[in-house]
Structure formats: structure tokens, C-alpha cells
Design an enzyme around this catalytic site. Structure first.
Site, mmCIF file in Angstrom:
data_model
loop_
_atom_site.group_PDB
_atom_site.id
_atom_site.type_symbol
_atom_site.label_atom_id
_atom_site.label_comp_id
_atom_site.label_asym_id
_atom_site.label_seq_id
_atom_site.Cartn_x
_atom_site.Cartn_y
_atom_site.Cartn_z
ATOM 1 C CG HIS A 1 -2.134 0.796 1.126
ATOM 2 N ND1 HIS A 1 -2.138 2.166 1.075
ATOM 3 C CD2 HIS A 1 -3.444 0.441 1.054
ATOM 4 C CE1 HIS A 1 -3.374 2.610 0.982
ATOM 5 N NE2 HIS A 1 -4.176 1.597 0.954
ATOM 6 C CD GLU B 1 -3.181 1.465 -2.557
ATOM 7 O OE1 GLU B 1 -3.850 0.433 -2.400
ATOM 8 O OE2 GLU B 1 -3.610 2.598 -2.271
HETATM 9 O O1 TA6 Z 1 -6.076 1.192 -1.235
HETATM 10 C C1 TA6 Z 1 -7.147 2.093 -1.265
HETATM 11 C C2 TA6 Z 1 -8.016 1.856 -0.038
HETATM 12 O O2 TA6 Z 1 -8.627 0.591 -0.098
HETATM 13 C C3 TA6 Z 1 -9.022 2.996 0.068
HETATM 14 O O3 TA6 Z 1 -10.339 2.536 -0.182
HETATM 15 C C4 TA6 Z 1 -8.839 3.500 1.495
HETATM 16 O O4 TA6 Z 1 -9.686 2.801 2.392
HETATM 17 C C5 TA6 Z 1 -7.354 3.178 1.726
HETATM 18 O O5 TA6 Z 1 -7.202 1.884 1.152
HETATM 19 C C6 TA6 Z 1 -6.870 3.257 3.155
HETATM 20 O O6 TA6 Z 1 -7.383 2.184 3.883
HETATM 21 P P1 TA6 Z 1 -6.999 2.094 5.459
HETATM 22 O O7 TA6 Z 1 -7.711 0.895 5.949
HETATM 23 O O8 TA6 Z 1 -5.495 1.972 5.528
HETATM 24 O O9 TA6 Z 1 -7.455 3.396 6.058
#
Ligand code: TA6
Length: 278
Positions: free
Chosen positions: A149, A253
Site C-alpha cells: 500500500h 499500490e
Molecule cells: O487502497 C485504497 C483503499 O482501499 C481505500 O479505499 C482507502 O480505504 C485506503 O485503502 C486506506 O485504507 P486504510 O484501511 O489503511 O485506512
């Protein structure tokens, strides 16, 4: 699981080129090339283990997205990892370190399998390689999805573009998970974006990152790519993300998220990204 996990490991290649990994989630929280930080970490990020670190390269395992059995994006990013191999230089000056985590009662209450995750980080002159090995130590197969991520630091996300997505089908999470095909050679961002692109090119070029340079992302065994920026509306809903920070980050990501991976007992799945400052 409350834990005072504040331990960090620093890889130092000299010339102010360093990489810092927090043992909370084995999260890469800093990558400096000639003293220029390449990764975004929110000024409001928390490090108490109650939630993942808002920035750097959190590791998503065993589930990308909302999860009925545990926290969104799984538990790997809130586990305390161990140092399996302290930072060690290769002959050419590159630095390697290895981290690992195995199943615990904490993870088994959510996902009743035995596993080992091994994260290898290699710091080169202008590159950072991050590879995750998933090892099935259970007597039965299990399925998972995984993703890096990655939060890139940028001067102004409105000036960035991302290659390698043209023609790919994607799920648009800002439009009730509607499915579209990407018609743009270069994806640009001028609002909330949360797209899960399927079967993307192995290489993405992100323009106008730190110092106006380009960042190349090469991915191995990670067929999908998520592009996310919360913009102001979503930024204001996150307590660990400043309302004014969204212009200075873009998440690109690399993951295996659209089709879960089935791993048989004793087998290993390796997913790796290489980030290169151009
Ligand atoms: O990767 C994108 C995502 O799935 C978004 O929808 C947003 O929720 C982000 O991840 C961050 O997620 P988190 O659970 O780390 O706040």
C-alpha cells in the site's frame, strides 16, 4: 492488540540514502535518496499498534479491502514483526535487511491458518526493492490477497500522471464499485480516486514526484494496481490524516487483489516491487 511497538531499523547506504522500517507491520516509513524523502507519512500517523501507520509502505495481507473477520486490509500491518536479518551490505554497497512474522493467537482468532511472512528490503543507490514471501505452514491450502500500500510523496498530486493502466478494466470504488475500462494512456488526478485496476502493465511511471522527478515502479507476481487519493472529502474522515495533506500524496499500490491466491501446504508465494527514482 495494544503494544508499544516503536522499534525501527535503519538501512544506511551513505550519501544520505537511507531506508527506515518500523517493526509495527514491518512498515517502510522512510526512503531518502540523497536526503530527499520519497514516501509520504501523515503528520497525524499513529504508531501504537491499534491501527496501521498512515503512510510509507503498509503491507496488506491476508485480505485487501473490507474484511468480515478483522481490520480492513488484514492484520499484517498491525502485527509486531521480528528482525530476521539485521541490515547487511552487499559488496557493491547495497544494503539488505529481512523481517518476518508468523501466526499468533491474535491472527488465528481472525484467520485460522499457520503462515510465515518474510519481508526482504534492499536499498540501492536510486532504488528500493521490497519483496514479501508468503509461506503456507498449515496442513491445508489457504487463499489470500496481498498488496503493497505504497504512499508516494509528491509536491502536488494534480501535476502527477501514472502510466501502465491504459486499456485495463478497473473497479471504481468512488462509484459503488462500478466497472470501467481505462481509456487514458496517462491517468491524472483531480479529485477523489479509488480505482482497482486489473492485470496492469508490469511497470508504472509516476511523474512529478519529489523534486519533479519520475518514479518507476516495477512489480513481480502482483498483477493488479490500486490508485488512491482521498481528496478533501475522504481526508476529513480520517483521524490519522491531515485535512490539508491530500495534495502531497498518491497511493500507487501493486497487489494480487482481484483474484485470490491459493497456496498449498509448504508452498511459497513471492510478490515484489522495485521503486526507482529516475
Ligand atoms: O487502497 C485504497 C483503499 O482501499 C481505500 O479505499 C482507502 O480505504 C485506503 O485503502 C486506506 O485504507 P486504510 O484501511 O489503511 O485506512
Amino acid at each position: 492488540m495494544a503494544s508499544s511497538v516503536s522499534s525501527v531499523v535503519v538501512l544506511d547506504r551513505g550519501n544520505n540514502t537511507t531506508c527506515t522500517i518500523n517493526l509495527l507491520g514491518a512498515t517502510v516509513v522512510s526512503w531518502r535518496v540523497n536526503n530527499q524523502e520519497q514516501l509520504f507519512v501523515s503528520k497525524l500517523a499513529v504508531f501504537d499498534g491499534q491501527k496501521s501507520i498512515r503512510g510509507g509502505i503498509p503491507l496488506v495481507f491476508p485480505h485487501f479491502g473490507p474484511w468480515a473477520y478483522g481490520p480492513q486490509h488484514g492484520f499484517a500491518k498491525i502485527c509486531r514483526w521480528e528482525v530476521e536479518k539485521q541490515p547487511e551490505p552487499y559488496e557493491n554497497g547495497d544494503i539488505e535487511a529481512i523481517f518476518s512474522v508468523v501466526d499468533t493467537p491474535f491472527t488465528k482468532q481472525m484467520w485460522n491458518y499457520s503462515f510465515k511472512l518474510v519481508l526482504k528490503v534492499v536499498l540501492r543507490e536510486k532504488e528500493l526493492q521490497v519483496g514479501l514471501n508468503v509461506i503456507n505452514t498449515s496442513p491445508e491450502p489457504f487463499q489470500f490477497t496481498m498488496l503493497f500500500h505504497t504512499y508516494l510523496k509528491v509536491p502536488d498530486v494534480r501535476k502527477c500522471s501514472i502510466s501502465g493502466l491504459h486499456g485495463c478494466m478497473f473497479v471504481d470504488k468512488t462509484k459503488e464499485n462500478s466497472i470501467y475500462q481505462e481509456s487514458r494512456e496517462l491517468v491524472t488526478i483531480d479529485n477523489w480516486i479509488d480505482n482497482i485496476y486489473q492485470n496492469t502493465l508490469q511497470e508504472h511511471i509516476i511523474s512529478n514526484v519529489v523534486s519533479g522527478r519520475k518514479m518507476k515502479m516495477v512489480k513481480y507476481n502482483l498483477p493488479d494496481t490500486v490508485v488512491w487519493n482521498p481528496w478533501d472529502v475522504k481526508a476529513s474522515t480520517m483521524s490519522d490524516f491531515g485535512d490539508d495533506e491530500y495534495p502531497n500524496m498518491i497511493c500507487v499500490e501493486a497487489g494480487a487483489v482481484m483474484t485470490p491466491i491459493t497456496l498449498n501446504p509448504s508452498n511459497t508465494y513471492e510478490g515484489t516491487i522495485i521503486l526507482q527514482v529516475m
